[in-house]
Motif scaffolding. Structure first.
Motif, mmCIF file in Angstrom:
data_model
loop_
_atom_site.group_PDB
_atom_site.id
_atom_site.type_symbol
_atom_site.label_atom_id
_atom_site.label_comp_id
_atom_site.label_asym_id
_atom_site.label_seq_id
_atom_site.Cartn_x
_atom_site.Cartn_y
_atom_site.Cartn_z
ATOM 1 N N SER A 758 -0.100 10.383 -4.392
ATOM 2 C CA SER A 758 1.177 11.099 -4.208
ATOM 3 C C SER A 758 1.487 12.023 -5.360
ATOM 4 N N GLN A 759 1.027 11.692 -6.577
ATOM 5 C CA GLN A 759 1.225 12.537 -7.751
ATOM 6 C C GLN A 759 2.707 12.855 -7.961
ATOM 7 N N GLY A 760 3.509 11.826 -8.013
ATOM 8 C CA GLY A 760 4.924 12.011 -8.314
ATOM 9 C C GLY A 760 5.802 12.184 -7.101
ATOM 10 N N GLU A 761 5.229 12.403 -5.922
ATOM 11 C CA GLU A 761 6.045 12.546 -4.724
ATOM 12 C C GLU A 761 6.612 11.190 -4.313
ATOM 13 N N GLU A 762 7.669 11.269 -3.511
ATOM 14 C CA GLU A 762 8.333 10.036 -3.091
ATOM 15 C C GLU A 762 7.426 9.244 -2.162
ATOM 16 N N CYS A 763 7.220 7.992 -2.488
ATOM 17 C CA CYS A 763 6.350 7.122 -1.690
ATOM 18 C C CYS A 763 6.829 5.693 -1.868
ATOM 19 N N PRO A 764 6.930 4.928 -0.764
ATOM 20 C CA PRO A 764 7.376 3.539 -0.912
ATOM 21 C C PRO A 764 6.420 2.753 -1.792
ATOM 22 N N PRO A 765 6.948 1.868 -2.622
ATOM 23 C CA PRO A 765 6.049 1.055 -3.459
ATOM 24 C C PRO A 765 5.309 0.042 -2.607
ATOM 25 N N PRO A 766 4.109 -0.301 -2.973
ATOM 26 C CA PRO A 766 3.365 -1.308 -2.187
ATOM 27 C C PRO A 766 4.017 -2.674 -2.317
ATOM 28 N N SER A 1085 9.900 5.836 15.507
ATOM 29 C CA SER A 1085 9.560 4.849 16.528
ATOM 30 C C SER A 1085 8.148 4.312 16.324
ATOM 31 N N ARG A 1086 7.218 5.173 15.915
ATOM 32 C CA ARG A 1086 5.849 4.729 15.675
ATOM 33 C C ARG A 1086 5.798 3.690 14.553
ATOM 34 N N ASP A 1087 6.535 3.931 13.483
ATOM 35 C CA ASP A 1087 6.535 2.987 12.372
ATOM 36 C C ASP A 1087 7.032 1.615 12.824
ATOM 37 N N ALA A 1088 8.071 1.607 13.671
ATOM 38 C CA ALA A 1088 8.630 0.328 14.105
ATOM 39 C C ALA A 1088 7.698 -0.388 15.076
ATOM 40 N N LEU A 1089 7.100 0.350 16.019
ATOM 41 C CA LEU A 1089 6.284 -0.291 17.054
ATOM 42 C C LEU A 1089 4.904 -0.684 16.548
ATOM 43 N N LEU A 1090 4.392 -0.001 15.550
ATOM 44 C CA LEU A 1090 3.063 -0.320 15.020
ATOM 45 C C LEU A 1090 3.125 -1.207 13.788
ATOM 46 N N GLY A 1091 4.294 -1.660 13.394
ATOM 47 C CA GLY A 1091 4.406 -2.599 12.288
ATOM 48 C C GLY A 1091 4.227 -1.972 10.924
ATOM 49 N N ARG A 1092 4.613 -0.720 10.759
ATOM 50 C CA ARG A 1092 4.550 -0.075 9.437
ATOM 51 C C ARG A 1092 5.866 -0.380 8.703
ATOM 52 N N ASN A 1093 6.014 -1.635 8.307
ATOM 53 C CA ASN A 1093 7.292 -2.151 7.819
ATOM 54 C C ASN A 1093 7.850 -1.410 6.605
ATOM 55 N N PRO A 1094 7.066 -1.066 5.602
ATOM 56 C CA PRO A 1094 7.672 -0.405 4.429
ATOM 57 C C PRO A 1094 8.315 0.941 4.736
ATOM 58 N N TRP A 1095 7.967 1.533 5.871
ATOM 59 C CA TRP A 1095 8.555 2.821 6.228
ATOM 60 C C TRP A 1095 9.775 2.672 7.149
ATOM 61 N N ILE A 1096 10.096 1.460 7.565
ATOM 62 C CA ILE A 1096 11.234 1.249 8.468
ATOM 63 C C ILE A 1096 12.531 1.258 7.664
ATOM 64 N N ASN A 1097 13.490 2.045 8.112
ATOM 65 C CA ASN A 1097 14.777 2.128 7.426
ATOM 66 C C ASN A 1097 15.823 1.195 8.016
ATOM 67 N N SER A 1098 15.706 0.884 9.299
ATOM 68 C CA SER A 1098 16.713 0.024 9.922
ATOM 69 C C SER A 1098 16.115 -0.601 11.170
#
Length: 1409
Positions: A758-766, A1085-1098
């Motif tokens: 990411s080089q400083g860009e916003e990215c959720p922490p692992p 919707s893709r993040d929620a249905l595919l289980g990409r939990n760190p990207w889910i906001n609500s």
């Protein structure tokens, strides 16, 4: 506030207090008023003012320095003025007598006509002579000999009654005594009853006719009235009665009827006066005002909920009046004011009459007992139950809603508490739908409209704990439905079960009257408008938002913190807070932001340490952990990742989870049921937090406890355990937690790589948990699944096994989905593992007789297939949406244990994953798709039209998941299994109907359907199995039957379809491009249905405003092109230059529409025919020459022919406004203007314009063509052969609009309409004018005159051809030279009519000469 003087005050204190009193301006508590003494000649005036004499008197007043001599007026008021005096104009020196004569001209006439009454015949009775010097003093003991009050005629003084008794003794009557009939105030306006032959009239008293023969005159008038009434029929009497009533003042009529009602004896039958009985039923709502921030009416007396009554009442003998013998204590003569018996005041002492139905078929007032149960009107309950009271209907037991509202504001504590408790019970039963079969209207809506919300909010402020507790319970009954919460908890372990829709009311468009005409910068924002609304307006639209505006949260915090109520009230408050949190994310934020509320809940009801309660039902729950408090935290965490982080980090929820989950439920020092519940809710809260990628460190810390809980799964699910349902829910919550942990751990590698790049860009922490932490769970859980599959053969374990197997399948789907994305993924080993899983677990599970029996319930359990036949749901209130779950266990549905949906959804998720990894496994599950229950279910779905609402959306979402997974399995099998390919059209039809059903939050599913199935050649089997050729043969057959070519430029539809099938990939790209604005929603919707939990906001789904795609999505490219190219220009639309690629976009859209109309007609049945016509009209409106392009021409011709088939024409209703338009007439006006401007006589455009001119449609469009746009008739050259609509639809039945007939005639006579310019409308105009002039139907004089005028003008026409056409027209004939047949000569009847009209003209001309 000024204090009262005390005995210990000194003189200085009194002077200082007097000074403070006078300077404060406070009005005195008492005023000294001196009234004038008339004996001394003092002038009379207002008691509060001082006259000149008063001012001269000295008053003893203590003087204070710097105090003014005269006090200022405390209540200054302007001088009184007359409203009439200002309008009068007077002059000085004007004579008052002249002004009186000028203004009151009738006075002199009245005074001159006064005639003195003749008293010569009036008898004069002298007072009786007596030997006593003075009259005898009257004693009360002697009043018994006087005339009774009833015979004396009204209320009279003792002296008058004594005089009357003396005259009775002497045989004399009073001078002005009226006849006996006149003494009865029984005056009636009714004429239904025949007048009885009494000795005197009832209406004519004879007063004023005391001269000679006055009584005879009265009788004569009475007999004359009787004779007239007897000579009239019943209808004439009723007519005269209505006439008389219409002329009289309604207040006078009401007064006379009320006097009659009073005069009716108590023994009269009540059925003769239904007005008196139903007079209370039409009372308007009475407003009850109260000080509040709301300026509107706060609460009203509720409109009475009425019971349906069909039977008539039985006539019962009237109860005898109360007599003196019935009294328990006999009145004595010496008792003051006891000489008169008042039966109406003694009725309450009598026994209650038996309850009975009213003598009317109108609805009756509903009454309830203390438990909220409806009391039948005929039920005779004993009085010791306490349900009888002195209300409007004392004989009926129970309380009405109006009476409960009155009692709830009583000053007596017990009455307030009783009323609020009864309202709570009534609300609970109403929300459950128990009153729907027997009551008219909604009880909940009636109570809310009457102001129940404000009533409960005021009651919460009660200082008495009992009344306050009852108000809390009533508020909980209004807001919370226990069955709704049970269903949401039951589906928590399903796929995406932790997500839910916000319970927001449907958005209502409000009129923006105040902002009209204001510039954009000066208009109020939505937030400012919301703040300006009163409490009443907000609560009327949204109950929860209204409660928040009325400061409910601080009050509930105060009750918990200060009052510290009983356990029941605490649980009610926590459930109310949970319902508020489900309302929306903003409501959850308000709950979190309320000062000290969450701190209070956590410290008192989720402590980190506690002592074991002394009894199973403790007197106080303060200091003990509560499952309802943990559930509140879970619902708050569902609203968003930031709320969840606040709970975990700022409020110390992480430590409490550690404390509650580190021990077994039996070690929590709590009652076993509560321990299991709080453990289950703790797992669910943890699963929600892990669903955001949070609280992962707890997994590492509590891993031993989780492993121990997994090892004991089979042990705790023993059938003999009385707490088995709670144990099942705990195991399911644990599996949901492990599924979310697996998803989060699967994202660790991607986030780690993303953080490096990411080089400083916003990215959720692992997350702190990685794949290595969860990889070892799969073997243990797979072993559990095998054990539960084997347990299906044991009847004792069958239900529990079926309950947990779906959760295990969902976990395995998540595990293999994330495994395929890891660096440690080993394809060969995984493929072998999947083959073993399929052969050892999945295929035996699918073929098991228990599962096959479940699958047979697929159609009966569906929400989509059973919309019409579903059971009547509970009461729904627009301002308080719910899930309609009461009695969900008693009928088939998606959630009941016999439903196959959770099992098939879990299996579908696992199959979607493993068939993506191992392609060869797909064919092993062909039997599932081809099974008879699944095929029947899909067929029913393809024909269904489900409606969208909160009550169904939460269930429809889960059913949509299963349909999508079945279609994905069909997508993998359709190319490799011929048996599946045979049903490809069915799967395609289901995909087409499912696409516009998908709800917010399922945008990714819509994208996948569009990308894979909707535009797939494999699912449009007609395209490669002779479909276009079959259509071409149908075209040839149609042409042979009609024996003519419909259009020289029309290519056969079969060729167009063949080309469309070739262009399917381009068509798919066109639609995906036009849906690009949904990309953010698709990614979320893709993040929620595919289980990409760190990207889910609500986990709270988007607001339920409607489906993801509109039902008319196939027309979307056309509509968007029209909106982009058409700009507002003085109310019309000015066409700008088309964007690049517009021709290709329109061509692809029309190709797709043509394909759907021919092969998937059922998929477009949800779109109204008028909507299709309006959307296709954009082809002509979005550009000046787009419709002239050859590909567009060919495709639009084909669609026009399909839309104008006989069955389609019958269903095309142009009187219904198309969706998105105010009316079709506005669109048609734009089409006419466009045709005149740019059509160049195009035949296709001409057919489009002619379509709405059929006879069955509104005349307005024909008037527009022959009136405002008459110039277009010169270029509307569509022939009858080119028009695919039968000409009879334009000419039959004959036109009856006189203005339109005049326009037809004028256009023909003036030469505006000629057969070579406009053949179709020429035939139409000829047909209607010919039918009109030779019509034999009787008509108004104006119409007949128009017929004669037209006929004469036609006869004298110089254009022989037009005259022959008009006179000799016979019938439309499509293949003749002019399009119609003609008579060789006028038929005799028409010739005679023409001759008669001409003869009338000649005779009128001769008269004129």
């Amino acid at each position: 506030m000024l204090r009262r003087p005390k005995p210990t005050d000194s003189e200085a204190d009194l002077l200082r207090e007097q000074e403070q009193f006078l300077t404060s301006g406070t009005p005195s508590a008492a005023n000294v008023v001196r009234r004038p003494d008339k004996r001394r000649g003092e002038a009379g005036g207002d008691g509060g003012e001082h006259n000149g004499e008063d001012e001269g008197r000295q008053r003893d007043v203590v003087t204070i320095e710097d105090l003014p001599d005269q006090l200022p007026s405390l209540t200054p008021a302007p001088p009184k003025k007359s409203r009439f005096k200002a309008s009068r104009v007077t002059f000085e020196g004007e004579d008052a007598e002249e002004r009186l004569d000028r203004q009151d001209t009738h006075i002199s006439a009245v005074l001159s006509r006064i005639i003195e009454r003749d008293t010569s015949s009036t008898p004069i009775s002298l007072p009786p002579l007596t030997g006593m010097a003075f009259p005898k003093v009257l004693h009360r003991s002697e009043t018994s000999s006087q005339v009774p009050l009833s015979s004396a005629g009204g209320k009279k003084s003792i002296f008058a009654r004594q005089i009357a008794s003396q005259r009775v003794k002497e045989g004399n009557t009073p001078l002005h005594c009226a006849p006996e009939a006149a003494q009865t105030p029984e005056t009636s306006m009714d004429t239904d009853d025949q007048p009885t032959a009494t000795s005197g009239p009832r209406l004519v008293s004879g007063q004023g006719l005391e001269g000679r023969g006055s009584s005879g005159e009265t009788i004569r008038i009475h007999r004359e009235n009787q004779a007239k009434l007897q000579a009239m029929s019943q209808s004439e009497i009723l007519q005269e009665q209505k006439k008389l009533l219409s002329q009289l003042d309604p207040r006078l009529v009401e007064f006379v009827r009320s006097r009659k009602a009073q005069s009716v004896p108590s023994s009269a039958s009540p059925s003769k006066h239904p007005q008196a009985k139903s007079s209370r039923e039409n009372l308007p709502l009475q407003n009850v005002s109260r000080d509040s921030s709301s300026a509107a009416v706060l609460f009203q007396k509720p409109q009475e909920v009425e019971m349906e009554v069909e039977e008539e009442e039985e006539e019962l003998p009237p109860a005898p009046a109360v007599t003196e013998e019935d009294l328990p204590v006999k009145p004595q003569k010496e008792w003051v004011h006891m000489n008169k018996l008042e039966p109406e005041k003694l009725e309450w002492m009598r026994d209650l009459p038996a309850p009975r139905r009213k003598g009317t078929k109108k609805a009756m007032q509903a009454r309830f007992d203390f438990a909220g149960t409806l009391i039948p009107p005929t039920e005779d309950l004993p009085t010791h139950l306490g349900l009888h009271h002195h209300g409007e209907e004392p004989e009926r037991a129970g309380y009405s809603l109006q009476e409960l509202f009155l009692l709830s504001r009583s000053q007596i504590i017990q009455q307030r508490s009783l009323a609020l408790s009864m309202l709570a019970n009534i609300l609970s039963k109403a929300r459950a739908g128990e009153y729907l079969p027997v009551l008219k209207g909604s009880v909940t809506s009636t109570l809310l409209d009457a102001g129940l919300l404000f009533l409960l909010r005021f009651a919460l402020d009660d200082s008495v704990e009992g009344a306050m507790s009852a108000a809390v319970h009533a508020l909980k009954a209004l807001l919370v439905c226990a069955e709704d919460e049970e269903c949401l908890d039951y589906t928590f372990s399903w796929f995406r079960g932790l997500a839910s829709f916000p319970l927001l009311p449907s958005a209502q468009e409000e009129e923006e009257v105040e902002d009209e005409g204001l510039p954009e910068c000066m208009r109020l924002t939505a937030k400012e408008k919301e703040e300006r609304k009163s409490d009443h307006d907000v609560a009327r639209q949204d109950v929860v938002k209204g409660l928040l505006k009325m400061k409910l949260l601080p009050r509930l915090r105060y009750i918990l913190e200060v009052v510290r109520p009983s356990p029941r009230v605490v649980h009610d408050i926590l459930e109310i807070l949970t319902r508020i949190a489900r309302h929306s994310a903003s409501s959850s934020t308000q709950v979190l932001d309320c000062p000290r509320l969450m701190e209070m809940v956590l410290s008192e009801f989720l402590p980190t340490s506690w002592t074991a309660p002394s009894s199973p039902l403790p007197q106080s729950v303060y200091g003990l952990p509560l499952a309802s408090a943990m559930k509140l935290l879970r619902v708050l965490a569902t609203s968003g990742r930031h709320a969840c982080a606040r709970l975990l980090n700022s409020l110390g929820v992480r430590e409490r989870l550690c404390c509650l989950l580190s021990a077994e439920p039996g070690e929590l020092l709590l009652e076993p049921t509560e321990a299991l519940r709080i453990s289950t809710e703790a797992y669910r809260l943890w699963a929600v937090a892990v669903g955001y990628g949070q609280a992962c460190k707890l997994y590492i810390d509590l891993y031993p406890g989780l492993a121990k809980a997994l090892q004991s799964v089979h042990r705790v699910l023993a059938p003999s355990d009385p707490l088995l349902p709670l144990q099942l829910q705990r195991v399911l919550a644990l599996l949901s937690l492990l599924t979310q942990v697996t998803h989060t751990a699967g994202c660790h590698q991607e986030l780690q790589a993303g953080m490096v790049s990411s080089q400083g860009e916003e990215c959720p922490p692992p997350p702190t948990v990685s794949w290595g932490h969860v990889a070892g769970l799969q073997a243990s859980l797979l072993g559990h699944l095998k054990g539960f599959v084997k347990s299906l053969d044991n009847p004792a374990h069958k239900e529990s096994s079926l309950a947990v197997i779906p959760a295990y399948l969902t976990y395995l789907g998540a595990y293999y989905h994330q495994l395929s994305r890891q660096n440690c993924f080993k394809p060969v080993e995984t493929l072998q593992e999947l083959e073993l899983l399929t052969s050892e677990v999945l295929l035996p599970l699918l073929s098991h007789h228990v599962v096959q029996g479940l699958i047979k319930n697929l159609k009966s359990s569906s929400v989509v297939c059973n919309i019409q036949s579903s059971h009547p749901g509970p009461e729904t209130t627009p301002s308080l949406p719910g899930l309609a779950c009461p009695a969900w266990r008693d009928h088939l549905g998606l959630v009941v244990p016999s439903s196959p949906f959770p099992l098939l959804t879990g299996l579908g998720l696992l199959l979607e994953t493993i068939t993506g990894i191992h392609k060869g496994l797909s064919s092993k599950f062909t039997g599932l798709l081809l099974s008879e229950p699944v095929i029947g279910y899909l067929r029913s779905c393809s024909q269904a039209t489900p409606t969208l609402s909160h009550t169904r959306a939460w269930l429809l979402r889960h059913e949509h998941h299963l349909l999508y997974l079945l279609l994905r399995l069909a997508h993998r099998l359709v190319t490799i299994e011929p048996q599946v390919a045979k049903h490809a059209s069915l799967y395609h039809q289901v995909a087409l109907v499912l696409l516009p059903w998908l709800l917010p939050g399922s945008e990714y599913l819509a994208h996948e359907l569009l990308s894979t199935i909707i535009f797939s050649k494999d699912f449009i089997s007609e395209g490669h199995s002779g479909g276009p050729e079959a259509v071409e043969l149908g075209e040839l057959k149609l042409q042979e039957q009609t024996q003519h070519q419909t259009s020289p430029s029309l290519q056969t539809v079969g060729a167009l379809l063949r080309e469309a099938c070739v262009q399917l990939p381009s068509i798919r790209g066109c639609f995906l491009t036009h849906l690009a604005h949904l990309e953010p929603s698709v990614l979320t919707s893709r993040d929620a249905l595919l289980g990409r939990n760190p990207w889910i906001n609500s986990h709270l789904l988007p607001e339920l405003t409607g489906p993801t795609l509109p039902s008319d999505w196939p027309f979307l490219p056309l509509v968007s092109l029209y909106e982009r190219t058409g700009v507002s220009d003085g109310g019309g639309l000015a066409v700008e230059e088309l964007p690049q690629g517009a021709l290709q976009v329109v061509t692809h859209c029309l190709q797709w529409l043509l394909l759907l109309e021919v092969w998937r007609e059922d998929a477009l049945k949800v779109i109204l025919p008028i909507a299709k016509l309006a959307r296709l009209s954009c082809v002509f409106l979005c550009s000046s020459d787009l419709f002239l392009e050859r590909p567009v021409q060919k495709l639009t011709w084909g669609l026009f022919r399909l839309l104008t088939r006989r069955s389609r024409l019958d269903s095309l209703d142009l009187n219904v406004p198309p969706p998105g338009l105010a009316s079709f007439q506005d669109l048609y006006s734009a089409l006419l203007s466009q045709y005149e401007a740019v059509s160049f006589g195009d035949r296709l455009f001409g057919c489009w314009v002619l379509l709405p001119l059929q006879r069955r449609y509104n005349t307005t469009m024909k008037l527009a063509v022959f009136g405002e746009h008459v110039g277009m008739l010169r270029s509307l050259g569509v022939t009858l052969d080119q028009l695919s609509i039968p000409i009879e639809r334009f000419t039959s039945p004959p036109e009856d609009s006189l203005p339109l007939l005049h326009l037809y005639f004028r256009s023909l006579v003036t030469g505006t309409l000629k057969p070579r310019w406009c053949p179709v409308l020429y035939v139409v105009a000829l047909s209607h004018v010919n039918s009109f002039i030779f019509s034999q139907d009787a008509a108004a004089q104006e119409v007949e005159a128009a017929r004669h005028s037209m006929l004469r003008k036609i006869y004298y026409l110089t254009d022989e051809v037009l005259r022959n056409h008009l006179l000799l027209f016979r019938l439309p004939q499509q293949h003749s030279e002019f399009g119609f047949d003609m008579y060789d000569q006028l038929p005799p009847i028409r010739a005679k009519r023409l001759e008669r009209v001409l003869r009338l003209q000649d005779s009128s001309d001769e008269k004129g000469d």
